[in-house]
Design an enzyme around this catalytic site. Structure first.
Site, PDB file in Angstrom:
ATOM      1  N   LYS A   1      59.362  -3.637  43.035  1.00  0.00           N
ATOM      2  CA  LYS A   1      59.176  -2.252  43.478  1.00  0.00           C
ATOM      3  C   LYS A   1      59.045  -2.201  45.001  1.00  0.00           C
ATOM      4  O   LYS A   1      59.677  -1.380  45.672  1.00  0.00           O
ATOM      5  CB  LYS A   1      57.938  -1.643  42.816  1.00  0.00           C
ATOM      6  CG  LYS A   1      58.125  -1.289  41.359  1.00  0.00           C
ATOM      7  CD  LYS A   1      56.927  -0.521  40.808  1.00  0.00           C
ATOM      8  CE  LYS A   1      57.171  -0.068  39.388  1.00  0.00           C
ATOM      9  NZ  LYS A   1      56.143   0.842  38.887  1.00  0.00           N
TER      10      LYS A   1
ATOM     11  N   ASP B   1      50.725   5.077  39.480  1.00  0.00           N
ATOM     12  CA  ASP B   1      49.490   5.249  38.712  1.00  0.00           C
ATOM     13  C   ASP B   1      48.897   3.945  38.225  1.00  0.00           C
ATOM     14  O   ASP B   1      47.747   3.924  37.780  1.00  0.00           O
ATOM     15  CB  ASP B   1      49.733   6.167  37.507  1.00  0.00           C
ATOM     16  CG  ASP B   1      50.535   5.485  36.415  1.00  0.00           C
ATOM     17  OD1 ASP B   1      50.063   5.438  35.268  1.00  0.00           O
ATOM     18  OD2 ASP B   1      51.637   4.992  36.702  1.00  0.00           O
TER      19      ASP B   1
ATOM     20  N   ASP C   1      57.025   6.008  34.482  1.00  0.00           N
ATOM     21  CA  ASP C   1      56.194   6.253  33.301  1.00  0.00           C
ATOM     22  C   ASP C   1      54.771   6.633  33.701  1.00  0.00           C
ATOM     23  O   ASP C   1      54.113   5.922  34.465  1.00  0.00           O
ATOM     24  CB  ASP C   1      56.167   5.022  32.411  1.00  0.00           C
ATOM     25  CG  ASP C   1      57.516   4.723  31.779  1.00  0.00           C
ATOM     26  OD1 ASP C   1      57.532   4.145  30.691  1.00  0.00           O
ATOM     27  OD2 ASP C   1      58.559   5.068  32.373  1.00  0.00           O
TER      28      ASP C   1
ATOM     29  N   GLU D   1      54.496   6.711  28.474  1.00  0.00           N
ATOM     30  CA  GLU D   1      54.907   5.327  28.656  1.00  0.00           C
ATOM     31  C   GLU D   1      56.016   5.085  27.633  1.00  0.00           C
ATOM     32  O   GLU D   1      55.766   4.996  26.430  1.00  0.00           O
ATOM     33  CB  GLU D   1      53.741   4.371  28.419  1.00  0.00           C
ATOM     34  CG  GLU D   1      52.642   4.469  29.453  1.00  0.00           C
ATOM     35  CD  GLU D   1      53.040   3.881  30.801  1.00  0.00           C
ATOM     36  OE1 GLU D   1      53.889   2.953  30.832  1.00  0.00           O
ATOM     37  OE2 GLU D   1      52.503   4.352  31.827  1.00  0.00           O
TER      38      GLU D   1
ATOM     39  N   SER E   1      61.164   1.751  38.680  1.00  0.00           N
ATOM     40  CA  SER E   1      60.361   1.724  37.466  1.00  0.00           C
ATOM     41  C   SER E   1      60.444   0.391  36.746  1.00  0.00           C
ATOM     42  O   SER E   1      61.527  -0.207  36.642  1.00  0.00           O
ATOM     43  CB  SER E   1      60.850   2.832  36.517  1.00  0.00           C
ATOM     44  OG  SER E   1      60.217   2.743  35.259  1.00  0.00           O
ATOM     45  N   GLY E   2      59.301  -0.037  36.205  1.00  0.00           N
ATOM     46  CA  GLY E   2      59.277  -1.144  35.271  1.00  0.00           C
ATOM     47  C   GLY E   2      59.707  -0.721  33.880  1.00  0.00           C
ATOM     48  O   GLY E   2      59.684  -1.532  32.949  1.00  0.00           O
TER      49      GLY E   2
ATOM     50  N   ASP F   1      57.046   5.859  40.896  1.00  0.00           N
ATOM     51  CA  ASP F   1      57.026   5.204  39.599  1.00  0.00           C
ATOM     52  C   ASP F   1      57.469   6.244  38.570  1.00  0.00           C
ATOM     53  O   ASP F   1      57.408   7.450  38.818  1.00  0.00           O
ATOM     54  CB  ASP F   1      55.594   4.721  39.327  1.00  0.00           C
ATOM     55  CG  ASP F   1      55.401   4.238  37.907  1.00  0.00           C
ATOM     56  OD1 ASP F   1      56.173   3.380  37.466  1.00  0.00           O
ATOM     57  OD2 ASP F   1      54.475   4.743  37.237  1.00  0.00           O
TER      58      ASP F   1
ATOM     59  N   ASN G   1      50.774  -2.269  38.967  1.00  0.00           N
ATOM     60  CA  ASN G   1      52.021  -2.808  39.501  1.00  0.00           C
ATOM     61  C   ASN G   1      52.669  -1.882  40.533  1.00  0.00           C
ATOM     62  O   ASN G   1      53.726  -2.196  41.076  1.00  0.00           O
ATOM     63  CB  ASN G   1      53.009  -3.143  38.375  1.00  0.00           C
ATOM     64  CG  ASN G   1      53.583  -1.915  37.702  1.00  0.00           C
ATOM     65  OD1 ASN G   1      52.901  -0.898  37.556  1.00  0.00           O
ATOM     66  ND2 ASN G   1      54.813  -1.994  37.256  1.00  0.00           N
TER      67      ASN G   1
END
Length: 243
Positions: free
Chosen positions: A176, A199, A39, A46, A127-128, A37, A202
């Protein structure tokens, strides 16, 4: 290698480093892929919260981010669309300012990436967050693959939407997981030969799909399920588990 349900009790092998269901040291060369991931995992912020600061809406956006990360908002796509809508009209220059002034790789990120690549692993960022940052992080750290959301920008301003890409529109937990599985297929490895580091809530679906799940300074729900939890220190503490 995966923990069974219910998960085994975690044990502390050194201060701030927890493991469950595995017996270190594990052989790093037994793995072929590590997925991160971005952020608050690979990087220190973030990004969406910092962009919102330029619109005077950081507190409002950060509250939604925090709820989504804790798993209190189950639909990540909905939570992201709600946050993006609050960014409409933010100047594109705000992205550059966040990159230049706020964004840094987390401690130990470069060391862990380099150790994995020396051992023959490919490195994926999924990543979102946003391609503006993900592609720069990919180049900065020399990562092999990256997938993230593309912000729509018109007339030098954010529209509050993302641009559809060939794989879909928004990287959520399901995407993901699919990205990790697709990357495994691409490089010719089994999911059991992959590591996933995250972390937030999601990240759980991709962490559940691989051979070794790693929580980094994570939310309680993520720490409770991860096979390795780094609760103090940098990302390179994973190298205390993988040799």
């Amino acid at each position: 290698m995966k923990p069974q349900s219910p998960a085994p009790e975690a044990r502390e092998i050194s201060p701030g480093l927890m493991v469950r269901g595995v017996q270190p040291p594990l052989d790093l060369r037994a793995f072929r892929l590590i997925a991160f991931d971005m952020d608050s995992t690979l990087i220190n912020i973030e990004c969406i919260d910092e962009i919102a600061g330029a619109a005077g809406r950081k507190a409002e956006v950060a509250a939604i981010t925090e709820a989504a990360m804790r798993g209190e908002i189950s639909d990540f796509k909905d939570s992201l669309r709600r946050r993006l809508a609050l960014l409409a009209g933010v100047p594109e220059q705000a992205l550059e300012q966040v990159w230049r002034e706020r964004l840094r790789p987390n401690p130990g990120a470069a060391e862990l990436v380099q150790a994995c690549q020396r051992a023959g692993l490919k490195v994926l960022l999924v990543s979102g967050g946003f391609t503006f940052f993900a592609e720069r992080v990919r180049r900065q750290l020399g990562l092999d693959f990256a997938r993230s959301n593309q912000l729509e920008i018109q007339h030098g301003q954010l529209t509050g939407r993302v641009v559809p890409q060939s794989w879909g529109d928004i990287v959520d937990g399901a995407m993901k997981r699919q990205t990790v599985l697709d990357t495994c297929s691409l490089i010719g490895c089994e999911p059991a030969q992959a590591i996933a580091v995250g972390d937030g809530a999601n990240d759980l679906t991709m962490m559940d799909a691989v051979g070794l799940s790693v929580a980094y300074h994570a939310k309680p729900a993520v720490r409770a399920q991860a096979m390795v939890s780094i609760e103090s220190g940098g990302l390179d503490r994973l190298l205390d588990v993988l040799r």
